[in-house]
Design an enzyme around this catalytic site. Structure first.
Site, PDB file in Angstrom:
ATOM      1  N   LYS A 182     -60.820 -29.461 -78.412  1.00 37.80           N
ATOM      2  CA  LYS A 182     -62.061 -29.032 -79.054  1.00 37.80           C
ATOM      3  C   LYS A 182     -62.531 -30.117 -80.010  1.00 37.80           C
ATOM      4  CE  LYS A 182     -63.431 -26.977 -82.694  1.00 37.80           C
ATOM      5  NZ  LYS A 182     -64.751 -27.630 -82.828  1.00 37.80           N
ATOM      6  N   GLU A 256     -52.649 -33.702 -89.254  1.00 35.77           N
ATOM      7  CA  GLU A 256     -53.033 -34.850 -90.088  1.00 35.77           C
ATOM      8  C   GLU A 256     -54.211 -34.400 -90.940  1.00 35.77           C
ATOM      9  OE1 GLU A 256     -55.063 -37.385 -91.540  1.00 35.77           O
ATOM     10  OE2 GLU A 256     -55.371 -38.482 -89.657  1.00 35.77           O
ATOM     11  N   CYS A 290     -59.883 -40.563 -93.868  1.00 41.33           N
ATOM     12  CA  CYS A 290     -58.751 -39.875 -94.507  1.00 41.33           C
ATOM     13  C   CYS A 290     -57.812 -40.863 -95.188  1.00 41.33           C
ATOM     14  CB  CYS A 290     -58.011 -39.030 -93.495  1.00 41.33           C
ATOM     15  SG  CYS A 290     -57.649 -39.918 -91.984  1.00 41.33           S
ATOM     16  N   GLU A 391     -60.058 -34.616-102.197  1.00 40.24           N
ATOM     17  CA  GLU A 391     -60.630 -35.593-101.262  1.00 40.24           C
ATOM     18  C   GLU A 391     -62.157 -35.442-101.258  1.00 40.24           C
ATOM     19  OE1 GLU A 391     -59.766 -35.054 -97.053  1.00 40.24           O
ATOM     20  OE2 GLU A 391     -59.214 -37.171 -96.945  1.00 40.24           O
TER      21      GLU A 391
HETATM   22  P1  ADP Z   1     -63.743 -30.966 -92.010  1.00 41.14           P
HETATM   23  O1  ADP Z   1     -63.795 -30.342 -93.367  1.00 41.14           O
HETATM   24  O2  ADP Z   1     -63.325 -32.377 -91.990  1.00 41.14           O
HETATM   25  O3  ADP Z   1     -64.928 -30.674 -91.149  1.00 41.14           O
HETATM   26  P2  ADP Z   1     -62.327 -28.957 -90.578  1.00 41.14           P
HETATM   27  O4  ADP Z   1     -60.885 -28.654 -90.746  1.00 41.14           O
HETATM   28  O5  ADP Z   1     -63.310 -27.930 -90.960  1.00 41.14           O
HETATM   29  O6  ADP Z   1     -62.507 -30.314 -91.332  1.00 41.14           O
HETATM   30  O7  ADP Z   1     -62.662 -29.361 -89.085  1.00 41.14           O
HETATM   31  C1  ADP Z   1     -61.817 -30.122 -88.251  1.00 41.14           C
HETATM   32  C2  ADP Z   1     -61.831 -29.506 -86.877  1.00 41.14           C
HETATM   33  O8  ADP Z   1     -61.284 -28.195 -86.983  1.00 41.14           O
HETATM   34  C3  ADP Z   1     -63.234 -29.328 -86.274  1.00 41.14           C
HETATM   35  O9  ADP Z   1     -63.174 -29.557 -84.880  1.00 41.14           O
HETATM   36  C4  ADP Z   1     -63.527 -27.871 -86.555  1.00 41.14           C
HETATM   37  O10 ADP Z   1     -64.455 -27.292 -85.677  1.00 41.14           O
HETATM   38  C5  ADP Z   1     -62.153 -27.274 -86.366  1.00 41.14           C
HETATM   39  N1  ADP Z   1     -61.982 -25.944 -86.975  1.00 41.14           N
HETATM   40  C6  ADP Z   1     -62.637 -25.395 -88.019  1.00 41.14           C
HETATM   41  N2  ADP Z   1     -62.208 -24.127 -88.253  1.00 41.14           N
HETATM   42  C7  ADP Z   1     -61.246 -23.864 -87.331  1.00 41.14           C
HETATM   43  C8  ADP Z   1     -60.417 -22.744 -87.033  1.00 41.14           C
HETATM   44  N3  ADP Z   1     -60.468 -21.617 -87.727  1.00 41.14           N
HETATM   45  N4  ADP Z   1     -59.541 -22.856 -86.001  1.00 41.14           N
HETATM   46  C9  ADP Z   1     -59.444 -23.985 -85.286  1.00 41.14           C
HETATM   47  N5  ADP Z   1     -60.215 -25.078 -85.505  1.00 41.14           N
HETATM   48  C10 ADP Z   1     -61.098 -25.031 -86.514  1.00 41.14           C
END
Ligand code: ADP
Length: 497
Positions: A182, A256, A290, A391
């Site tokens: 994803k 990570e 990061c 961050e």
């Molecule tokens: P950032 O703050 O850098 O956007 P996120 O952790 O929100 O970091 O996003 C990193 C990835 O995790 C993206 O692909 C996002 O769509 C996905 N993501 C966000 N929420 C969830 C969740 N509940 N379960 C799995 N993946 C998620």
């Protein structure tokens, strides 16, 4: 402009890739991919849901038996072919990364896409090195087989999409796993175009792509009973959910999760080189990295000279259209990210830090429609302030002065994170002592961001666990099986038979 044989740089729309076919999402809903330089729509992706995820996992499960038995030659050939095609369309992929993410073309051309290519070349070789072990005993032979783990869920962020995609799929494929990936919903144009181009060489079902919002697909994907492993790069709050989901079927995780890395500049450092390092760390990918060394510890005797040069360097950075090769810093990748950085700029002032340069949104000709932030230096910072602990993920560096080596070594470790770090000194023994004291996964001495192929990358503490970009990662994508062959004939004689 494009050197894509079919002419277009990218498609107007991408569906999900399931079992080798591009399909519309079940929900019928879409998400726009925008250019953060001018807000224009570039393309649209499907907003996936549980039904899409289940179809993708089924495809990956069905593809696993055959793919896991594929020859190393076949896997190596595919990985090399991917690398070759990326080289042919280097300019295209660099432009796609720049258009959707806002990173300067000079970076995507010379850093992002070459790093992605490197991952495929590195792990193409690994396909032949997934050997087990043998042990000899007087009465037995022990064989340790290394087997692919199964269907892997891989979730990647928006800041360096091509590198993240490559560092996750290359080792997983080399080891014979199948994948449901994803990509991030805000920035994934390059990744979608990559899979469109590569879908004729990756066997159907071996890599499946479900686009969309994390919460809509994450839980179904990670808790699916056929998924055997999850690899995630992103934020700590999402990682905590990922770990909860992974606990349902007890599947292993590699995580990570960002950093707040310390760069320590000693009184005997080469100041010009260190200033360049601090500048690069502030502006590379507009600070959306990061690994950024965003806590800059300056020895008090060199602080004034350093800051004068650092301020000048940041004020000379050329902001502008990231697709112009002369541009040195582009806009933040999304409005949400821009607003998050702005909120930290306000917080810094509230916490009593001073702004030496920058400190607000950048405006002017060519900048007003984009999410630009001025490269910013905060001084009068203490390590316990939120701007020094959290961050920010923008072009913002916090400067903290120090006097004694013991103090700076302690302060550098007073962080929940531990992803990277830098030491600037001309004294090798001192460099070694400080670097070994740092609770962090990578330390660069006298050159920041000195990423070297096959060196492990990953976190201490809340920066996560597991190592990527190196052969260690193959341990996360394989599972061992110990087979003991008895060499003694007959029963052992333990029972009256
Ligand atoms: P950032 O703050 O850098 O956007 P996120 O952790 O929100 O970091 O996003 C990193 C990835 O995790 C993206 O692909 C996002 O769509 C996905 N993501 C966000 N929420 C969830 C969740 N509940 N379960 C799995 N993946 C998620």
């Amino acid at each position: 402009m494009s050197n894509n044989p079919n002419g277009a740089l990218h498609q107007k729309e991408y569906g999900h890739l399931i079992n080798g076919a591009w399909v519309a999402g079940d929900s019928g809903k879409t998400i726009d991919l925008l250019n953060p330089f001018n807000g224009e729509k570039l393309s649209q992706i499907a907003a996936g849901n549980s039904k899409d995820v289940n179809a993708a996992v089924d495809a990956a499960s069905n593809a696993f038996p055959e793919w896991s038995q594929s020859s190393p030659n076949q896997r190596q050939e595919i990985l090399f072919e991917i690398a070759r095609r990326l080289k042919v369309r280097l300019n295209d992929y660099a432009m796609l990364e720049t258009l959707n993410n806002g990173k300067p073309l000079r970076e995507s051309l010379h850093f992002d896409i070459p790093q992605a290519i490197n991952q495929f070349e590195l792990f193409a070789g690994a396909a032949f090195h997934l050997h087990g072990q043998s042990f000899d005993y007087p009465d037995a032979i022990g064989l340790v087989h290394r087997e692919p783990i199964g269907v892997c869920a891989q979730i990647i962020p928006w800041n360096v999409p091509m590198i993240m995609m490559a560092c996750k799929i290359a080792p997983a494929l080399a080891a014979g796993n199948t994948i449901v990936m994803k990509p991030a919903e805000t920035v994934c144009l390059s990744v979608m175009e990559f899979f469109r181009e590569m879908s004729d060489i990756i066997p159907p079902g071996v890599v499946n792509i479900i686009s969309g919002y994390g919460p809509d697909v994450g839980e179904t994907l990670i808790t699916h009973p056929d998924v055997r492993k999850v690899a995630f790069t992103g934020s700590i709050p999402t990682a905590q959910k990922v770990m909860q989901y992974a606990s349902k079927n007890i599947i292993p995780q590699t995580l990570e999760l960002g950093g707040k890395s310390a760069q320590i500049v000693c009184d005997d450092a080469d100041i010009d080189a260190a200033v360049e390092g601090a500048t690069m760390s502030t502006v590379l990918n507009k600070g959306e990295v990061c690994l950024a060394g965003s806590r800059l510890f300056l020895h008090e005797t060199i602080q004034d000279e350093f800051l004068e040069k650092f301020k000048t360097a940041l004020e000379n950075i050329r902001l502008g259209d990231p697709s112009d090769i002369a541009t040195q810093m582009g806009p933040q990748a999304s409005v949400m990210q821009r607003d998050k950085v702005c909120s930290y700029l306000e917080l810094g002032a509230e916490e009593g830090a001073s702004i030496l340069t920058g400190g607000q949104r950048a405006s002017g000709v060519g900048l007003d429609d984009g999410n630009f932030i001025q490269p910013t230096i905060f001084t009068n910072v203490t390590n316990d302030m939120r701007i020094a602990q959290e961050e920010i993920f923008g072009p913002v560096t916090c400067v903290i002065p120090w006097k004694e080596d013991d103090d700076v070594m302690r302060l550098a470790n007073e962080s929940n994170y531990g992803l990277a770090g830098g030491v600037w000194t001309t004294n090798l023994a001192r460099a070694h002592k400080i670097s070994r004291s740092m609770q962090t996964g990578t330390v660069w001495i006298n050159r920041y961001y000195n990423l070297k192929s096959a060196m492990p990358l990953g976190g201490y503490k809340q920066s996560g666990f597991g190592r990527e970009f190196c052969f260690d990662v193959l341990n996360h994508y394989t599972i061992t099986k110990s087979v003991v062959i008895n060499l003694q004939e007959g029963a052992m004689g333990m029972y009256d038979q």
